[in-house]
Design a protein around this motif. Structure first.
Motif, PDB file in Angstrom:
ATOM      1  N   TYR A 115       0.827  -1.212   0.000  1.00 46.43           N
ATOM      2  CA  TYR A 115       0.000   0.000   0.000  1.00 46.43           C
ATOM      3  C   TYR A 115       0.857   1.256   0.000  1.00 46.43           C
ATOM      4  O   TYR A 115       1.809   1.369   0.771  1.00 46.43           O
TER       5      TYR A 115
ATOM      6  N   CYS B  46     -11.037   2.009  -7.108  1.00 46.17           N
ATOM      7  CA  CYS B  46     -10.911   0.565  -6.828  1.00 46.17           C
ATOM      8  C   CYS B  46     -12.256   0.057  -6.303  1.00 46.17           C
ATOM      9  O   CYS B  46     -12.955   0.776  -5.580  1.00 46.17           O
TER      10      CYS B  46
ATOM     11  N   PHE C 101     -12.844  -1.953  -4.010  1.00 50.31           N
ATOM     12  CA  PHE C 101     -12.852  -2.149  -2.564  1.00 50.31           C
ATOM     13  C   PHE C 101     -13.027  -0.831  -1.796  1.00 50.31           C
ATOM     14  O   PHE C 101     -13.222  -0.834  -0.593  1.00 50.31           O
ATOM     15  N   TYR C 102     -12.904   0.279  -2.502  1.00 53.92           N
ATOM     16  CA  TYR C 102     -12.969   1.599  -1.852  1.00 53.92           C
ATOM     17  C   TYR C 102     -14.394   1.903  -1.407  1.00 53.92           C
ATOM     18  O   TYR C 102     -15.346   1.641  -2.131  1.00 53.92           O
TER      19      TYR C 102
ATOM     20  N   CYS D  64     -11.811   1.003   3.206  1.00 49.82           N
ATOM     21  CA  CYS D  64     -11.405  -0.026   2.236  1.00 49.82           C
ATOM     22  C   CYS D  64     -11.786  -1.368   2.848  1.00 49.82           C
ATOM     23  O   CYS D  64     -11.501  -1.614   4.025  1.00 49.82           O
TER      24      CYS D  64
ATOM     25  N   LEU E 173     -10.456  -4.094   2.624  1.00 50.81           N
ATOM     26  CA  LEU E 173      -9.300  -4.878   3.063  1.00 50.81           C
ATOM     27  C   LEU E 173      -8.662  -4.338   4.338  1.00 50.81           C
ATOM     28  O   LEU E 173      -7.798  -4.985   4.918  1.00 50.81           O
ATOM     29  N   PHE E 174      -9.072  -3.149   4.747  1.00 53.11           N
ATOM     30  CA  PHE E 174      -8.555  -2.537   5.971  1.00 53.11           C
ATOM     31  C   PHE E 174      -9.752  -2.105   6.827  1.00 53.11           C
ATOM     32  O   PHE E 174     -10.005  -0.904   6.991  1.00 53.11           O
TER      33      PHE E 174
ATOM     34  N   VAL F  78      -8.192   4.672   3.899  1.00 55.28           N
ATOM     35  CA  VAL F  78      -7.056   4.786   2.988  1.00 55.28           C
ATOM     36  C   VAL F  78      -7.158   6.124   2.263  1.00 55.28           C
ATOM     37  O   VAL F  78      -8.221   6.741   2.206  1.00 55.28           O
TER      38      VAL F  78
ATOM     39  N   TRP G 100      -2.922   3.361  -3.401  1.00 54.30           N
ATOM     40  CA  TRP G 100      -2.951   2.146  -4.239  1.00 54.30           C
ATOM     41  C   TRP G 100      -2.338   0.992  -3.464  1.00 54.30           C
ATOM     42  O   TRP G 100      -1.487   1.201  -2.588  1.00 54.30           O
ATOM     43  N   CYS G 101      -2.758  -0.237  -3.785  1.00 49.11           N
ATOM     44  CA  CYS G 101      -2.083  -1.423  -3.241  1.00 49.11           C
ATOM     45  C   CYS G 101      -2.199  -2.565  -4.254  1.00 49.11           C
ATOM     46  O   CYS G 101      -2.930  -2.456  -5.250  1.00 49.11           O
TER      47      CYS G 101
ATOM     48  N   ALA H  94      -3.758  -5.241  -4.180  1.00 47.53           N
ATOM     49  CA  ALA H  94      -5.079  -5.865  -4.300  1.00 47.53           C
ATOM     50  C   ALA H  94      -6.045  -5.035  -5.137  1.00 47.53           C
ATOM     51  O   ALA H  94      -7.221  -5.378  -5.256  1.00 47.53           O
ATOM     52  N   TYR H  95      -5.531  -3.975  -5.746  1.00 44.38           N
ATOM     53  CA  TYR H  95      -6.403  -3.099  -6.541  1.00 44.38           C
ATOM     54  C   TYR H  95      -7.285  -3.925  -7.475  1.00 44.38           C
ATOM     55  O   TYR H  95      -6.820  -4.845  -8.150  1.00 44.38           O
TER      56      TYR H  95
HETATM   57 FE1  SF4 Z   1      -8.050  -0.807  -0.728  1.00 41.57          FE
HETATM   58 FE2  SF4 Z   1      -5.901  -1.440  -2.184  1.00 41.57          FE
HETATM   59 FE3  SF4 Z   1      -8.203  -0.845  -3.387  1.00 41.57          FE
HETATM   60 FE4  SF4 Z   1      -6.800   1.067  -2.167  1.00 41.57          FE
HETATM   61  S1  SF4 Z   1      -6.180  -0.110  -3.991  1.00 41.57           S
HETATM   62  S2  SF4 Z   1      -9.035   0.747  -2.026  1.00 41.57           S
HETATM   63  S3  SF4 Z   1      -5.958  -0.041  -0.417  1.00 41.57           S
HETATM   64  S4  SF4 Z   1      -7.816  -2.609  -2.060  1.00 41.57           S
END
Ligand code: SF4
Length: 100
Positions: free
Chosen positions: A43, A67, A69-70, A81, A83-84, A89, A94-95, A97-98
């Motif tokens: 990340y 993304c 997941f956002y 997110c 994932l967190f 975030v 970016w990470c 898992a985008y």
């Molecule tokens: Fe979450 Fe990674 Fe997507 Fe950013 S890029 S929203 S940290 S999954």
């Protein structure tokens, strides 16, 4: 008239609840690049500074706020997110898992 007053009170309570919920979301801590899970996922808080040699899957234009997941609001600088959980975030982050 009585129903109207009741509806008004319900809307008022719902508005206050929404405001409290928004404050709680705002108060969620940020994910930092040095966090163990963030390190695992590569990340970065600013996608424009991604090392493209190290993170070969990164494509210019990918950012947290586009993304799947956002969970942030459009226009917000930060957001949740999936994932967190319980943290936020950076919208331009970016990470690995985008997901588009
Ligand atoms: Fe979450 Fe990674 Fe997507 Fe950013 S890029 S929203 S940290 S999954």
């Amino acid at each position: 008239m009585k129903n109207s007053r009741r509806q008004c009170m319900i809307l008022s309570v719902a508005g206050a609840f929404t405001s409290l919920l928004n404050d709680k979301i705002q108060a969620q801590p940020m994910v930092f690049e040095a966090d163990p899970q963030a390190i695992k996922l590569g990340y970065k808080m600013d996608a424009s500074k991604i090392d493209k040699l190290r993170y070969g899957t990164y494509v210019t234009g990918q950012r947290c706020n586009n993304c799947s997941f956002y969970q942030g609001k459009p226009g917000s600088g930060v957001g949740g997110c999936a994932l967190f959980p319980g943290r936020q975030v950076a919208a331009p982050g970016w990470c690995l898992a985008y997901a588009k």
